[in-house]
Design a protein around this motif. Sequence first.
Motif, short mmCIF file in Angstrom:
data_model
loop_
_atom_site.label_atom_id
_atom_site.label_comp_id
_atom_site.label_asym_id
_atom_site.label_seq_id
_atom_site.Cartn_x
_atom_site.Cartn_y
_atom_site.Cartn_z
N GLU A 1 47.75 66.16 31.65
CA GLU A 1 48.55 65.82 30.48
C GLU A 1 47.79 65.92 29.15
N PRO A 2 46.58 65.36 29.05
CA PRO A 2 45.88 65.47 27.76
C PRO A 2 45.67 66.93 27.34
N GLU A 3 45.34 67.78 28.30
CA GLU A 3 45.11 69.19 28.00
C GLU A 3 46.39 69.85 27.48
N GLN A 4 47.53 69.47 28.07
CA GLN A 4 48.81 70.05 27.66
C GLN A 4 49.18 69.63 26.23
N VAL A 5 48.95 68.36 25.90
CA VAL A 5 49.27 67.86 24.56
C VAL A 5 48.45 68.61 23.51
N ILE A 6 47.17 68.80 23.79
CA ILE A 6 46.31 69.52 22.85
C ILE A 6 46.77 70.96 22.68
N GLU A 7 47.11 71.60 23.79
CA GLU A 7 47.57 73.00 23.74
C GLU A 7 48.84 73.14 22.90
N VAL A 8 49.85 72.30 23.18
CA VAL A 8 51.14 72.44 22.50
C VAL A 8 51.04 72.09 21.02
N PHE A 9 50.43 70.94 20.72
CA PHE A 9 50.47 70.47 19.33
C PHE A 9 49.38 71.06 18.45
N ARG A 10 48.15 71.05 18.92
CA ARG A 10 47.07 71.57 18.08
C ARG A 10 47.11 73.09 18.02
N ASN A 11 47.26 73.74 19.18
CA ASN A 11 47.15 75.19 19.23
C ASN A 11 48.44 75.92 18.88
N ASN B 1 60.29 72.98 27.66
CA ASN B 1 59.53 72.20 28.63
C ASN B 1 59.09 70.86 28.07
N MET B 2 59.21 70.68 26.75
CA MET B 2 58.92 69.39 26.14
C MET B 2 60.21 68.59 25.94
N VAL B 3 61.25 69.27 25.45
CA VAL B 3 62.52 68.61 25.18
C VAL B 3 63.14 68.05 26.45
N TYR B 4 63.07 68.81 27.55
CA TYR B 4 63.72 68.39 28.78
C TYR B 4 62.74 67.77 29.78
N ARG B 5 61.55 67.49 29.31
CA ARG B 5 60.56 66.85 30.15
C ARG B 5 61.03 65.45 30.52
N GLN B 6 60.73 65.04 31.74
CA GLN B 6 61.17 63.70 32.14
C GLN B 6 60.45 62.64 31.33
N PRO B 7 61.11 61.50 31.11
CA PRO B 7 60.48 60.43 30.32
C PRO B 7 59.23 59.89 31.01
N PHE B 8 58.32 59.40 30.19
CA PHE B 8 57.09 58.81 30.70
C PHE B 8 56.81 57.56 29.89
N PRO B 9 56.65 56.40 30.53
CA PRO B 9 56.52 55.15 29.78
C PRO B 9 55.23 55.08 28.97
N GLY B 10 55.27 54.32 27.88
CA GLY B 10 54.07 54.15 27.06
C GLY B 10 52.86 53.66 27.84
#
Length: 318
Positions: A69-79, A189-198
Motif C-alpha cells: 500500500e505505501p508504495e502504491q500511494v507514492i506511485e499514484v500521488f507523487r509520480n 482503481n482508486m475510485v472503486y477501491r474497497q474502503p479501508f478503515p483509518g
Amino acid sequence: MERITTPGLADAFIEEQVAEIRAQVGDRKVLLALSGGVDSSVVAALLIRAIGQQLVCVHVNHGLLRKGEPEQVIEVFRNQMNANLIYVDASDRFLDKLAGVVEPEQKRMIIGNEFIEVFAEEARKLDGIEFLAQGTIWPDILESEKGIKAHHNAGGLPEDMKFELVEPVKILFKDEVRIVGKQLGLPDNMVYRQPFPGPGLGVRCPGAITRDRLEAVRESDAILREEFAKNGLEGKVWQYFTVVPDFKSTGIKDGKRAFEWSVIIRAVNTTDAMSATVENVPYDLMCHLADRITHEVPGVNRVLYDFTPKPTGTIEFE
C-alpha cells in the motif's frame, strides 16, 4: 441536499466545494492525511483543484497498512498526480504504543491521537499550516454520534489542536464520494477501491496487536485480494478482508500437532455502509483460499467465513 447520483450533480458539488474551500483557506496551507483510500483521495483531488500547491499531503505508514500500500500511494500521488507528498514511516512508533492494548476503542483512540501527533510534528516543519483536511464521511459522523464506535476522524482530536478542520465530503455517503472522485479524474482503481478503515489492519487484529499476528493478517489479506481479482470478484464485492483473532486452535501440519491461529474471511456488499449483506463466495474458491492461506501464511491452520450481515455485525470486527 439532493443525493449525488449523476455526473452532473457531482460537478455541481465539486464547484460548490472548491468555492467553499477557497473561501475558508484563502492563501494559507492545508495538511491532509492521505491514506490512499477513496475518501482521503477524493479530498486530496478536491483540494488540489481548489488550492493546488497550498495542499501538503502526508502519507503516514503506521505499520497497519495492507501489503504494497505505501508504495502504491507514492506511485499514484507523487509520480502520477504530482502532489506535494510527504512520506512518514512511523510503524514502530504506532506498534510500540499499541503493545498490550486489548480494548478496541482504546486502540482506535491511540491510533487517532498518534495520527494527530504525527501531523502536528510535520506541520511544525512547514510554514503557514493552519488547516487539517480529513476524509470524514456521513456514516462516520452518524456512528460516532450513536456511540457505535469511535472514528479517528470524527472525534478524539486533542482539545489544544491548532488546526482548523477542512472536511469537504462529510455530508456524503460512500457511493456519492465515488461519483465525485470519478468526476475529479481519479483513476478507477482508486475510485472503486474497497474502503479501508483509518486504523487499518489494527481493527482486523482483535485483541493486543502483535507483529507476527499482524503479518498474518497482512499476508492473508493479500492472498484474498489476489484471488478475488483473479475470479472476477474485485469490482463486484464492496468490501472483503481477513481477520486474525487472538486465539489459537489445534490442527495438524506435516503430521504434527499445530497450535495456531484462525483466519476469518469477511466479504460484504452495501451502498451506504449503514447496512450490509454477505457475499455468496463460490465453494471451490473458498476451498482454494483455505488451502493457500493455511499453507502460505505462517502460524495459521484454519480458515473461517463470516456469514453475519450488518446489523447485527458491523462491517469491521472492531
